[in-house]
Design a protein around this motif. Sequence first.
Motif, PDB file in Angstrom:
ATOM      1  N   LEU A   8       0.832  -1.199   0.000  1.00  0.00           N
ATOM      2  CA  LEU A   8       0.000   0.000   0.000  1.00  0.00           C
ATOM      3  C   LEU A   8       0.868   1.250   0.000  1.00  0.00           C
ATOM      4  CD1 LEU A   8      -2.521  -1.118   2.785  1.00  0.00           C
ATOM      5  CD2 LEU A   8      -2.810  -1.325   0.296  1.00  0.00           C
ATOM      6  N   SER A   9       0.416   2.257  -0.718  1.00  0.00           N
ATOM      7  CA  SER A   9       1.111   3.541  -0.726  1.00  0.00           C
ATOM      8  C   SER A   9       0.752   4.326   0.537  1.00  0.00           C
ATOM      9  CB  SER A   9       0.703   4.345  -1.961  1.00  0.00           C
ATOM     10  OG  SER A   9      -0.671   4.717  -1.859  1.00  0.00           O
ATOM     11  N   GLN A  12      -2.766   5.466   0.297  1.00  0.00           N
ATOM     12  CA  GLN A  12      -3.749   4.433   0.613  1.00  0.00           C
ATOM     13  C   GLN A  12      -3.872   4.220   2.118  1.00  0.00           C
ATOM     14  OE1 GLN A  12      -1.961   1.457  -2.094  1.00  0.00           O
ATOM     15  NE2 GLN A  12      -4.039   1.111  -2.882  1.00  0.00           N
ATOM     16  N   ALA A  15      -5.847   7.022   3.485  1.00  0.00           N
ATOM     17  CA  ALA A  15      -7.261   6.832   3.171  1.00  0.00           C
ATOM     18  C   ALA A  15      -7.887   5.785   4.080  1.00  0.00           C
ATOM     19  CB  ALA A  15      -7.420   6.436   1.708  1.00  0.00           C
ATOM     20  N   PHE A  16      -7.130   4.730   4.393  1.00  0.00           N
ATOM     21  CA  PHE A  16      -7.630   3.711   5.322  1.00  0.00           C
ATOM     22  C   PHE A  16      -7.933   4.340   6.679  1.00  0.00           C
ATOM     23  CE2 PHE A  16      -6.780   0.846   8.839  1.00  0.00           C
ATOM     24  CZ  PHE A  16      -7.595  -0.238   8.544  1.00  0.00           C
ATOM     25  N   VAL A  22      -9.577  -0.082   2.649  1.00  0.00           N
ATOM     26  CA  VAL A  22      -8.793   0.061   1.427  1.00  0.00           C
ATOM     27  C   VAL A  22      -9.107  -1.135   0.537  1.00  0.00           C
ATOM     28  CG1 VAL A  22      -6.761  -1.122   2.363  1.00  0.00           C
ATOM     29  CG2 VAL A  22      -6.486   0.504   0.483  1.00  0.00           C
ATOM     30  N   ILE A  24      -7.933  -3.716  -2.410  1.00  0.00           N
ATOM     31  CA  ILE A  24      -6.752  -4.261  -3.072  1.00  0.00           C
ATOM     32  C   ILE A  24      -7.205  -5.106  -4.246  1.00  0.00           C
ATOM     33  CG2 ILE A  24      -4.704  -5.697  -2.823  1.00  0.00           C
ATOM     34  CD1 ILE A  24      -4.614  -5.010   0.091  1.00  0.00           C
ATOM     35  N   TYR A 209     -11.162  -6.295   0.261  1.00  0.00           N
ATOM     36  CA  TYR A 209     -11.300  -5.056   1.020  1.00  0.00           C
ATOM     37  C   TYR A 209     -10.780  -5.310   2.429  1.00  0.00           C
ATOM     38  CZ  TYR A 209     -14.273  -2.925  -2.572  1.00  0.00           C
ATOM     39  OH  TYR A 209     -14.754  -2.381  -3.738  1.00  0.00           O
TER      40      TYR A 209
END
Length: 262
Positions: A8-9, A12, A15-16, A22, A24, A209
Amino acid sequence: MPHPHDALSEAQISAFIADGFVRIDNAFSAETAAAARDILWRDTGCHPNDRATWTRPVVRLGGYHDAPFREAANTPVLHAAFDQLAGEGRWLPPQGLGTFPVRFPSDEDPGDAGWHVDVSFGFDDPDFMAWRVNVKSSGRALLMLFLFSDVGPNDAPTRIRIGSHMVIARQLLPHGEAGLTLRQLSADGFASTADCEETLATGPAGTVYLCHPFLVHAAQPHRGTEPRFMAQPPLVPRGEFDPAQPPSPVQIAIRQACGLDI
């Protein structure tokens, strides 16, 4: 600097923390999903080519430990994401997946489409409404949604209330270790999260998810044409919350929601 094996960046992960989940893509292969569906079809008692056998809106299947399920749950990208969200080494590798609420196209009310959070301890009580969740999320590191079939907007995708995990964290905070029972937490029908924007857990087979344990979500009737196969297992923590370790994104979200120092 991102680790070369990160799934994950930083965006991301942020955002989580803010949204509570998140997505995937290609978390596991379509071939693995198809092999798992063959096993699930067998156990539904229904036939994929005979719609006359699709007589119920939902068929609930238990946990599975066959190879396709273990493979789906333990891909390198998922293990990397577990480390990033729950904390490196703080979770137990899944030995299988379950439960599976297999949803069939139907005009009948499935009877289980209410908003809820997944509780995580107190399972020795025979009354499931007495099962509990606390602000540390004892017993659950993540809620996970594994899509084993293609899921579009009409295929009974799980409904998600974006950011609702923050609301639930604030509700749990005053109740400490004991937390709240599902009965107590759902007394208002989760009206406290009604203003949250909603989204749907859609995607092709192989999508996963990863969700905050406090995320409010709900099933819905199936208005599509093909059954939906999805697992909704927990990621189990290796141990209790350890304040000596740096907070994971799961814990950061809770602390931000409660106005605590990070």
